[in-house]
Design a protein around this motif. Structure first.
Motif, PDB file in Angstrom:
ATOM      1  N   UNK A 160     -48.737 -28.192  -0.210  1.00 46.45           N
ATOM      2  CA  UNK A 160     -49.966 -27.394  -0.309  1.00 46.45           C
ATOM      3  C   UNK A 160     -49.563 -25.974  -0.695  1.00 46.45           C
ATOM      4  N   UNK A 161     -50.264 -25.424  -1.696  1.00 42.48           N
ATOM      5  CA  UNK A 161     -49.996 -24.056  -2.147  1.00 42.48           C
ATOM      6  C   UNK A 161     -51.288 -23.265  -2.218  1.00 42.48           C
ATOM      7  N   UNK A 220     -47.690 -23.502   1.583  1.00 43.43           N
ATOM      8  CA  UNK A 220     -48.301 -23.332   2.905  1.00 43.43           C
ATOM      9  C   UNK A 220     -48.037 -24.495   3.846  1.00 43.43           C
ATOM     10  N   UNK A 221     -47.890 -25.688   3.282  1.00 41.50           N
ATOM     11  CA  UNK A 221     -47.741 -26.868   4.115  1.00 41.50           C
ATOM     12  C   UNK A 221     -47.171 -28.034   3.328  1.00 41.50           C
ATOM     13  N   UNK A 222     -46.793 -29.070   4.057  1.00 43.39           N
ATOM     14  CA  UNK A 222     -46.184 -30.226   3.422  1.00 43.39           C
ATOM     15  C   UNK A 222     -46.365 -31.465   4.289  1.00 43.39           C
ATOM     16  N   UNK A 223     -46.153 -32.611   3.695  1.00 42.79           N
ATOM     17  CA  UNK A 223     -46.108 -33.880   4.405  1.00 42.79           C
ATOM     18  C   UNK A 223     -45.422 -34.888   3.493  1.00 42.79           C
ATOM     19  N   UNK A 224     -45.207 -36.072   4.020  1.00 46.88           N
ATOM     20  CA  UNK A 224     -44.642 -37.133   3.195  1.00 46.88           C
ATOM     21  C   UNK A 224     -45.181 -38.477   3.677  1.00 46.88           C
ATOM     22  N   UNK A 225     -45.006 -39.511   2.843  1.00 42.13           N
ATOM     23  CA  UNK A 225     -45.363 -40.865   3.240  1.00 42.13           C
ATOM     24  C   UNK A 225     -44.372 -41.830   2.627  1.00 42.13           C
ATOM     25  N   UNK A 226     -44.288 -43.004   3.271  1.00 39.98           N
ATOM     26  CA  UNK A 226     -43.367 -44.028   2.778  1.00 39.98           C
ATOM     27  C   UNK A 226     -43.822 -45.400   3.249  1.00 39.98           C
ATOM     28  N   UNK A 227     -43.358 -46.388   2.516  1.00 39.66           N
ATOM     29  CA  UNK A 227     -43.652 -47.767   2.884  1.00 39.66           C
ATOM     30  C   UNK A 227     -42.615 -48.229   3.904  1.00 39.66           C
ATOM     31  N   UNK A 228     -43.078 -48.953   4.949  1.00 40.74           N
ATOM     32  CA  UNK A 228     -42.184 -49.528   5.947  1.00 40.74           C
ATOM     33  C   UNK A 228     -42.569 -50.997   6.131  1.00 40.74           C
ATOM     34  N   UNK A 229     -41.848 -51.682   6.980  1.00 40.82           N
ATOM     35  CA  UNK A 229     -42.197 -53.079   7.244  1.00 40.82           C
ATOM     36  C   UNK A 229     -43.489 -53.204   8.058  1.00 40.82           C
ATOM     37  N   UNK A 230     -43.991 -52.098   8.603  1.00 43.64           N
ATOM     38  CA  UNK A 230     -45.229 -52.108   9.388  1.00 43.64           C
ATOM     39  C   UNK A 230     -46.451 -51.663   8.590  1.00 43.64           C
ATOM     40  N   UNK A 231     -46.234 -51.115   7.408  1.00 44.34           N
ATOM     41  CA  UNK A 231     -47.341 -50.601   6.601  1.00 44.34           C
ATOM     42  C   UNK A 231     -46.911 -49.341   5.870  1.00 44.34           C
ATOM     43  N   UNK A 232     -47.809 -48.369   5.836  1.00 43.61           N
ATOM     44  CA  UNK A 232     -47.539 -47.089   5.178  1.00 43.61           C
ATOM     45  C   UNK A 232     -47.499 -46.005   6.252  1.00 43.61           C
ATOM     46  N   UNK A 233     -46.336 -45.379   6.401  1.00 43.58           N
ATOM     47  CA  UNK A 233     -46.164 -44.355   7.432  1.00 43.58           C
ATOM     48  C   UNK A 233     -46.327 -42.962   6.833  1.00 43.58           C
ATOM     49  N   UNK A 256     -47.522 -27.189   8.673  1.00 43.99           N
ATOM     50  CA  UNK A 256     -48.278 -26.090   8.067  1.00 43.99           C
ATOM     51  C   UNK A 256     -47.736 -24.794   8.650  1.00 43.99           C
ATOM     52  N   UNK A 257     -47.470 -23.818   7.781  1.00 47.94           N
ATOM     53  CA  UNK A 257     -46.991 -22.521   8.259  1.00 47.94           C
ATOM     54  C   UNK A 257     -48.001 -21.907   9.224  1.00 47.94           C
ATOM     55  N   UNK A 258     -47.483 -21.177  10.198  1.00 49.15           N
ATOM     56  CA  UNK A 258     -48.318 -20.598  11.255  1.00 49.15           C
ATOM     57  C   UNK A 258     -49.490 -19.797  10.694  1.00 49.15           C
ATOM     58  N   UNK A 259     -49.236 -18.988   9.663  1.00 51.42           N
ATOM     59  CA  UNK A 259     -50.304 -18.133   9.132  1.00 51.42           C
ATOM     60  C   UNK A 259     -51.410 -18.926   8.419  1.00 51.42           C
ATOM     61  N   UNK A 260     -51.165 -20.191   8.109  1.00 48.80           N
ATOM     62  CA  UNK A 260     -52.165 -21.011   7.420  1.00 48.80           C
ATOM     63  C   UNK A 260     -52.844 -22.012   8.352  1.00 48.80           C
ATOM     64  N   UNK A 261     -52.425 -22.062   9.611  1.00 47.48           N
ATOM     65  CA  UNK A 261     -53.009 -23.021  10.557  1.00 47.48           C
ATOM     66  C   UNK A 261     -54.430 -22.624  10.934  1.00 47.48           C
TER      67      UNK A 261
END
Length: 147
Positions: free
Chosen positions: A49-50, A57-70, A76-81
């Motif tokens: 996120x920009x 300002x923030x970030x995340x990720x996702x991936x496929x696992x044997x249980x589904x999509x994690x 998120x940076x403190x000033x953007x929370x």
């Protein structure tokens, strides 16, 4: 807060995402560095996120696992929370997942810090397990079916 969210495409954006995660998880939350970075960095889809000036300002990720999509590593940076960046990241992460045909019909799940549970509930996630400690922070697994 007005921000744009996109999948990370180059090393500079990935470095910015790692810097956010380091600041939030290692510096603020005291997660050991070797617990924060793992063997799934290269196989995950990362988002950033920009603000309008291009500041990360923030970030995340996702991936496929044997249980589904994690979905994981939401930071998120403190000033953007408290300004909607986290919600925009969840929304963009779900959209990124849904854009891939291989995710069809697979549950989406995450390990939510207790303080973030209300955020994920807004997106249809339900608590499915007991509280557990991860790196000294209480979490609960949450999931939702593919919609």
């Amino acid at each position: 807060m007005n921000c744009t969210i996109s999948e990370i495409k180059d090393k500079a954006e990935l470095d910015a995402a790692f810097a956010i995660r380091y600041k939030v998880f290692v510096d603020e939350q005291k997660v050991p560095f070797d617990e924060e970075c793992d063997e799934f960095e290269e196989s995950s889809i990362h988002l950033i996120a920009k603000d309008k000036d291009g500041k990360a300002l923030g970030t995340c990720r996702w991936r496929q696992t044997d249980k589904g999509i994690k979905m994981e590593r939401f930071a998120v940076l403190k000033e953007a929370r408290g300004k909607g960046v986290g919600a925009r990241l969840v929304e963009a992460c779900l959209a990124s997942i849904s854009s891939r045909p291989f995710t069809k019909g697979k549950k989406r799940y995450l390990n939510a810090q207790v303080s973030a549970i209300p955020l994920y509930e807004k997106f249809g996630f339900k608590e499915v397990d007991e509280l557990f400690d991860e790196c000294g922070i209480m979490h609960r697994q949450m999931e939702r079916p593919d919609r």
